[in-house]
Motif scaffolding. Structure first.
Motif, PDB file in Angstrom:
ATOM      1  N   LEU A 185       7.525   4.042   9.639  1.00  0.00           N
ATOM      2  CA  LEU A 185       6.495   3.611   8.701  1.00  0.00           C
ATOM      3  C   LEU A 185       6.563   4.507   7.472  1.00  0.00           C
ATOM      4  CD1 LEU A 185       3.043   5.027   9.178  1.00  0.00           C
ATOM      5  CD2 LEU A 185       4.538   5.207  11.141  1.00  0.00           C
ATOM      6  N   THR A 186       6.004   4.044   6.378  1.00  0.00           N
ATOM      7  CA  THR A 186       5.998   4.816   5.142  1.00  0.00           C
ATOM      8  C   THR A 186       4.581   4.842   4.590  1.00  0.00           C
ATOM      9  OG1 THR A 186       8.283   4.203   4.680  1.00  0.00           O
ATOM     10  CG2 THR A 186       6.993   5.027   2.827  1.00  0.00           C
ATOM     11  N   LEU A 187       4.148   6.046   4.228  1.00  0.00           N
ATOM     12  CA  LEU A 187       2.810   6.244   3.675  1.00  0.00           C
ATOM     13  C   LEU A 187       2.909   6.664   2.218  1.00  0.00           C
ATOM     14  CD1 LEU A 187       1.287   8.380   6.587  1.00  0.00           C
ATOM     15  CD2 LEU A 187       1.093   5.904   6.249  1.00  0.00           C
ATOM     16  N   ILE A 188       2.086   6.059   1.385  1.00  0.00           N
ATOM     17  CA  ILE A 188       1.930   6.505   0.006  1.00  0.00           C
ATOM     18  C   ILE A 188       0.588   7.223  -0.058  1.00  0.00           C
ATOM     19  CG2 ILE A 188       1.705   5.835  -2.409  1.00  0.00           C
ATOM     20  CD1 ILE A 188       3.402   3.361  -1.757  1.00  0.00           C
ATOM     21  N   VAL A 189       0.644   8.466  -0.525  1.00  0.00           N
ATOM     22  CA  VAL A 189      -0.548   9.316  -0.539  1.00  0.00           C
ATOM     23  C   VAL A 189      -0.845   9.724  -1.975  1.00  0.00           C
ATOM     24  CG1 VAL A 189      -1.523  11.489   0.288  1.00  0.00           C
ATOM     25  CG2 VAL A 189      -0.051  10.132   1.796  1.00  0.00           C
ATOM     26  N   HIS A 190      -2.108   9.568  -2.361  1.00  0.00           N
ATOM     27  CA  HIS A 190      -2.575   9.977  -3.684  1.00  0.00           C
ATOM     28  C   HIS A 190      -3.823  10.818  -3.489  1.00  0.00           C
ATOM     29  CE1 HIS A 190      -4.463   9.264  -7.721  1.00  0.00           C
ATOM     30  NE2 HIS A 190      -3.238   9.591  -8.070  1.00  0.00           N
ATOM     31  N   ARG A 191      -3.774  12.047  -3.985  1.00  0.00           N
ATOM     32  CA  ARG A 191      -4.893  12.986  -3.826  1.00  0.00           C
ATOM     33  C   ARG A 191      -5.342  13.088  -2.372  1.00  0.00           C
ATOM     34  NH1 ARG A 191      -8.318  11.107  -9.042  1.00  0.00           N
ATOM     35  NH2 ARG A 191      -6.763  11.712 -10.584  1.00  0.00           N
ATOM     36  N   SER A 192      -4.402  13.252  -1.492  1.00  0.00           N
ATOM     37  CA  SER A 192      -4.618  13.446  -0.048  1.00  0.00           C
ATOM     38  C   SER A 192      -5.144  12.223   0.686  1.00  0.00           C
ATOM     39  CB  SER A 192      -5.550  14.637   0.217  1.00  0.00           C
ATOM     40  OG  SER A 192      -4.981  15.819  -0.289  1.00  0.00           O
ATOM     41  N   THR A 193      -5.210  11.071   0.028  1.00  0.00           N
ATOM     42  CA  THR A 193      -5.672   9.840   0.674  1.00  0.00           C
ATOM     43  C   THR A 193      -4.518   8.855   0.786  1.00  0.00           C
ATOM     44  OG1 THR A 193      -7.912  10.133  -0.181  1.00  0.00           O
ATOM     45  CG2 THR A 193      -7.308   7.913   0.515  1.00  0.00           C
ATOM     46  N   ILE A 194      -4.393   8.258   1.950  1.00  0.00           N
ATOM     47  CA  ILE A 194      -3.360   7.238   2.158  1.00  0.00           C
ATOM     48  C   ILE A 194      -3.807   5.974   1.432  1.00  0.00           C
ATOM     49  CG2 ILE A 194      -2.126   5.828   3.854  1.00  0.00           C
ATOM     50  CD1 ILE A 194      -2.741   8.148   5.887  1.00  0.00           C
ATOM     51  N   VAL A 195      -3.034   5.570   0.417  1.00  0.00           N
ATOM     52  CA  VAL A 195      -3.405   4.402  -0.378  1.00  0.00           C
ATOM     53  C   VAL A 195      -2.602   3.157  -0.010  1.00  0.00           C
ATOM     54  CG1 VAL A 195      -4.275   5.751  -2.322  1.00  0.00           C
ATOM     55  CG2 VAL A 195      -1.871   5.030  -2.297  1.00  0.00           C
ATOM     56  N   GLN A 196      -1.485   3.352   0.686  1.00  0.00           N
ATOM     57  CA  GLN A 196      -0.672   2.217   1.123  1.00  0.00           C
ATOM     58  C   GLN A 196       0.167   2.633   2.329  1.00  0.00           C
ATOM     59  OE1 GLN A 196      -0.804  -0.773   0.704  1.00  0.00           O
ATOM     60  NE2 GLN A 196       1.139  -1.769   0.932  1.00  0.00           N
ATOM     61  N   CYS A 197       0.360   1.686   3.231  1.00  0.00           N
ATOM     62  CA  CYS A 197       1.187   1.926   4.404  1.00  0.00           C
ATOM     63  C   CYS A 197       2.142   0.747   4.568  1.00  0.00           C
ATOM     64  CB  CYS A 197       0.317   2.072   5.651  1.00  0.00           C
ATOM     65  SG  CYS A 197       1.261   2.261   7.170  1.00  0.00           S
ATOM     66  N   PHE A 198       3.408   1.041   4.702  1.00  0.00           N
ATOM     67  CA  PHE A 198       4.423   0.031   4.986  1.00  0.00           C
ATOM     68  C   PHE A 198       4.734   0.108   6.480  1.00  0.00           C
ATOM     69  CE2 PHE A 198       4.773   0.913   0.558  1.00  0.00           C
ATOM     70  CZ  PHE A 198       5.172  -0.268  -0.029  1.00  0.00           C
ATOM     71  N   TYR A 199       4.396  -0.947   7.208  1.00  0.00           N
ATOM     72  CA  TYR A 199       4.619  -0.986   8.651  1.00  0.00           C
ATOM     73  C   TYR A 199       4.529  -2.429   9.124  1.00  0.00           C
ATOM     74  CZ  TYR A 199       4.003  -0.206  13.644  1.00  0.00           C
ATOM     75  OH  TYR A 199       4.143  -0.218  15.004  1.00  0.00           O
ATOM     76  N   PRO A 200       5.445  -2.894   9.914  1.00  0.00           N
ATOM     77  CA  PRO A 200       6.693  -2.220  10.240  1.00  0.00           C
ATOM     78  C   PRO A 200       7.636  -2.238   9.044  1.00  0.00           C
ATOM     79  CG  PRO A 200       6.687  -4.429  11.172  1.00  0.00           C
ATOM     80  CD  PRO A 200       5.352  -4.218  10.527  1.00  0.00           C
ATOM     81  N   VAL A 201       8.580  -1.319   9.043  1.00  0.00           N
ATOM     82  CA  VAL A 201       9.567  -1.230   7.973  1.00  0.00           C
ATOM     83  C   VAL A 201      10.840  -1.924   8.448  1.00  0.00           C
ATOM     84  CG1 VAL A 201      11.038   0.352   6.684  1.00  0.00           C
ATOM     85  CG2 VAL A 201       8.623   0.896   7.024  1.00  0.00           C
ATOM     86  N   PHE A 202      11.224  -2.981   7.739  1.00  0.00           N
ATOM     87  CA  PHE A 202      12.470  -3.677   8.059  1.00  0.00           C
ATOM     88  C   PHE A 202      12.887  -4.536   6.890  1.00  0.00           C
ATOM     89  CE2 PHE A 202      15.358  -6.680   9.948  1.00  0.00           C
ATOM     90  CZ  PHE A 202      16.077  -5.874  10.808  1.00  0.00           C
ATOM     91  N   PRO A 203      14.136  -4.523   6.525  1.00  0.00           N
ATOM     92  CA  PRO A 203      15.164  -3.599   6.998  1.00  0.00           C
ATOM     93  C   PRO A 203      14.949  -2.214   6.399  1.00  0.00           C
ATOM     94  CG  PRO A 203      16.088  -5.028   5.312  1.00  0.00           C
ATOM     95  CD  PRO A 203      14.661  -5.470   5.530  1.00  0.00           C
ATOM     96  N   PRO A 204      15.328  -1.185   7.134  1.00  0.00           N
ATOM     97  CA  PRO A 204      15.043   0.178   6.681  1.00  0.00           C
ATOM     98  C   PRO A 204      15.768   0.566   5.397  1.00  0.00           C
ATOM     99  CG  PRO A 204      16.334   0.185   8.703  1.00  0.00           C
ATOM    100  CD  PRO A 204      15.939  -1.222   8.457  1.00  0.00           C
ATOM    101  N   ASP A 205      16.915  -0.029   5.143  1.00  0.00           N
ATOM    102  CA  ASP A 205      17.653   0.345   3.934  1.00  0.00           C
ATOM    103  C   ASP A 205      17.054  -0.260   2.666  1.00  0.00           C
ATOM    104  OD1 ASP A 205      18.460  -2.252   4.533  1.00  0.00           O
ATOM    105  OD2 ASP A 205      20.593  -1.853   4.271  1.00  0.00           O
ATOM    106  N   ARG A 206      16.036  -1.084   2.798  1.00  0.00           N
ATOM    107  CA  ARG A 206      15.354  -1.653   1.631  1.00  0.00           C
ATOM    108  C   ARG A 206      13.993  -0.990   1.383  1.00  0.00           C
ATOM    109  NH1 ARG A 206      14.783  -7.620   2.386  1.00  0.00           N
ATOM    110  NH2 ARG A 206      12.692  -7.141   3.050  1.00  0.00           N
TER     111      ARG A 206
END
Length: 184
Positions: free
Chosen positions: A149-170
């Motif tokens: 999974l991938t988390l985007i964090v802004h000022r210590s807060t998770i603002v977006q989560c990519f899950y599930p991640v597929f394909p991983p190379d994208r």
């Protein structure tokens, strides 16, 4: 097949809801060992992308039995390399990039050096981040590993989560696209 190539017939992971609770949560003040030396406190970078992955393979060493049959398991090296290739684009937007896995710092240092990664890999051997945020995991050959999974964090807060991640190379390109579309 090399560790940086993805088979065409990889099983696609399904969204099991394992990350539905993450957006809006605060990153814990948790310091993890970094391949660049020292530790990185996950709550400190103002803007960060944390891509969390099961494990990187090593050339000449077999992956766990049945690895390609586990949805979402294969692809850590290509994912890491694509974040490497787009690293300057993330920096231009003001985002730090970190890879996180349950692998040891020693294992990660080898991968970081071999793949010429310009960002730090963070070792979470004790799955402390999983304990703090209830991140999804799976077990293979007795080892508990993170689901990708991938988390985007802004000022210590998770603002977006990519899950599930597929394909991983994208994933890196998808994250960069989201950041640009959302004015981050």
């Amino acid at each position: 097949m090399g560790v940086d190539n993805l088979p065409d017939d990889l099983p696609v992971p399904c969204d099991d809801g394992g990350a539905d609770h993450l957006v809006g949560r605060s990153m814990p003040s948790l310091a993890l060992p970094a391949t660049i030396g020292g530790k990185v406190n996950l709550a400190e970078p103002g803007r960060a992308v944390y891509f969390i992955y099961p494990m990187t393979g090593r050339p000449g060493q077999a992956l766990p039995q049945g690895w390609d049959d586990i949805p979402g398991a294969r692809g850590c090296t290509p994912q890491s390399c694509h974040f490497r290739d787009l690293y300057e684009d993330f920096r231009a937007l003001g985002y730090a990039v970190f890879g996180v896995s349950a692998q040891s710092s020693e294992w990660q240092r080898e991968a970081s050096h071999r793949l010429h990664l310009p960002y730090a890999l963070l070792s979470d051997e004790l799955l402390a981040l999983q304990s703090e945020l209830a991140l999804p995991t799976f077990t293979v050959e007795g080892a508990q590993l993170y689901k990708r999974l991938t988390l985007i964090v802004h000022r210590s807060t998770i603002v977006q989560c990519f899950y599930p991640v597929f394909p991983p190379d994208r994933n890196a390109a998808d994250v960069l696209h989201w950041l640009r579309d959302n004015g981050r």
